[in-house]
Each structure stands twice: as C-alpha cells, then as structure tokens.
Design a protein around this motif. Sequence first.
Motif, PDB file in Angstrom:
ATOM      1  N   SER A 239       0.823  -1.205   0.000  1.00 49.44           N
ATOM      2  CA  SER A 239       0.000   0.000   0.000  1.00 49.44           C
ATOM      3  C   SER A 239       0.861   1.261   0.000  1.00 49.44           C
ATOM      4  O   SER A 239       2.038   1.233   0.368  1.00 49.44           O
ATOM      5  CB  SER A 239      -0.929   0.005   1.219  1.00 49.44           C
ATOM      6  OG  SER A 239      -0.172  -0.035   2.422  1.00 49.44           O
TER       7      SER A 239
ATOM      8  N   GLY B 175      -1.926   4.201   2.823  1.00 51.51           N
ATOM      9  CA  GLY B 175      -3.113   3.475   3.251  1.00 51.51           C
ATOM     10  C   GLY B 175      -3.955   2.922   2.123  1.00 51.51           C
ATOM     11  O   GLY B 175      -4.960   2.240   2.372  1.00 51.51           O
TER      12      GLY B 175
ATOM     13  N   GLU C  99      -4.334   0.342  -0.907  1.00 46.96           N
ATOM     14  CA  GLU C  99      -3.719  -0.904  -1.359  1.00 46.96           C
ATOM     15  C   GLU C  99      -3.392  -0.837  -2.849  1.00 46.96           C
ATOM     16  O   GLU C  99      -4.186  -0.353  -3.660  1.00 46.96           O
ATOM     17  CB  GLU C  99      -4.656  -2.078  -1.088  1.00 46.96           C
ATOM     18  CG  GLU C  99      -4.013  -3.435  -1.310  1.00 46.96           C
ATOM     19  CD  GLU C  99      -4.835  -4.586  -0.757  1.00 46.96           C
ATOM     20  OE1 GLU C  99      -4.577  -5.734  -1.155  1.00 46.96           O
ATOM     21  OE2 GLU C  99      -5.741  -4.328   0.068  1.00 46.96           O
TER      22      GLU C  99
END
Length: 316
Positions: free
Chosen positions: A102, A105, A107
């Motif tokens: 990621s 935050g 992915e």
Amino acid sequence: MKKILAIFLILCMSLTLFSCGTTEVAVEDPVVPEPVPEVVEDAGLATAAWSNKSGDFVLTVVGAEKFIDSDGDDALRIYYDFTNKTTYTTSLVDEILDEIYSQGGVELEYTFTNYGEGVPEEYNRMLNIRPGVSIRCINELKLQSEEAVSMVCEAPNLDEPILEYEFDLAALPGVPAEGLPMATVAEPEWIASWPSSGTYDEEYHVAITSSEFTEDLDGEKLLRVYIDFTNNSSEADSFGYAIYELRAFQDGVQLEMGQVSSDKKVPESANYYTDVEPGQTISVAAEFELISESPIEIEVHDPWTDGGLGLIVPGK
C-alpha cells in the motif's frame, strides 16, 4: 652571547616547522571515485521466519526497483527469496496467507510487463520446491504516487504479520547483486521409489512411458514426456481433468511448461484434454523448460496420498 644563540636556534626551529606545514598543505587531495549505483549484497533487507508442524519457512527481501509496466505506468518490482525447510514439497503461494502492499493506506494493484520483457523470476512464486531448496521470487505493483510503499506479509494460523517493511522510492536498493545460487541435485531421491505406472485415484491407469529432448520457440532445450492414460471410470474423461497435476523438477525446483514451434509439435500434445470413453487409452505429451543439465523428476502428483507415479530422466 648565549642568549643571542638561543634566540637564533628558536628562530631556525620555527622556520623549519613552518616549512614542513607548508609542504603538507601543498599535497593534492586524493581523487574520489564517482559513486556507483547501490546494489543489494548477501544480507537481506528484511527477513521473516515462521513454522508449521512440518518445519520452517524463511522469506528474505533482497531488492527492489522501479520499472514501467505494460500500461506504461510507474511500477515497483520487489525481489525476495523463499526457503522451504519443511519435510514436504510446497510453493510460496501455498504458504503465504496474504501479501498487502500500500501507499498512504491505499492498497496497490498487481501489474506485469509486456510479453517478453519480464524477468526470469516472474512466475517463481507459484513454483513448488523440494525440502531444503530456496527460490527467488518477485512481486510487481502499480504505483499510485511517490510515497513510500508498505509491505505486510501474513501466514496461515498466525495472528501477527510475519513481515512488515517499507520501501523508500527515492532510495531503492536496486536489483540483487547476484542471482540466487542453486544447488545441483545430481541424484534426486524424492520419487526414486515411485513406480512409473499404476492406478491413479482408483479409476485411472497411468504410465509414464518415454521422454525426449526438443526445442522451444526460441531454440532453447525442452524435455518432452509421453504418458499413456487409461480411463477406467464409468464416464468419459481426459488426462488433464482426471489427473491433479503433472509436474517436473530439476535441482529441486518445479519446471515451467514449455511451448514448441509448430514444426516440432507431436499429435500427442493435443491429447492432454481430449476425452476418452471408459476402458479406452490415449497417449498424451507435455513439454517442460529446463534450468540445468541435472536429472529431471517427472511425477504424476497425487495430493491425497504420500506418493504418486514418477520417472527420473537423465539430464543432458
């Protein structure tokens, strides 16, 4: 007179020291070599080790580089080594529960290169390896920005991640300095006691009958294996659907299937998924890419037993 002589000696010593100091300053500075691209040495960037009832696994991150994927976008290629220290044959994908990459935050998606532009390790994470063997694998991720990339690996039945690491895109270590050394297996023993023919899954008779060397589309050597498949079930079936897996190993590493040019194809190659009626036999063929000159283990894998059918072919 003595006082005057003393003053004269002091002046001489001062001049001598000053002269020496001037000489040292006059020496040219050594030439500093140009910096070279940083490469990964033997030590890994991050290592994970975890266990199950049969033994241990080790995963070591050994490199990372940016590249352009098949869409023309920036991407990240991560290199890592997987070692099987258990008592059974397995692959990385079978022993890792999840790999999460990621940025900020968010992915990242997996990506790939154009055909023919990939690296040799492209599909290694799916290949099985024998106990005590290591294999170098990669993952390729499509980048969203220039933020650091977080890597989190999880294994089955474990509450905590086995590995957490962050890649700084502005200071990537690059491609590993050297390839992963591969140990030669001159006398493979894993299937040495397996018969080359017999009953498979109670309903089929399988016989590994012969083999020969041929060439792939690029002129590289392949091994072609011939197998007789007899359907003793109550309905029509094919070798490809009835058999869990036909696979080959060399130096403890599973070999990838190969492709031959049209002028080197044999009729049996088209029979892999051809249905045969109950009581009938068909001959099939399959080709495998080679990675060395060591002997090759051909096995009809049966995951529900401790064995299977197998044949060891001398290397060449």
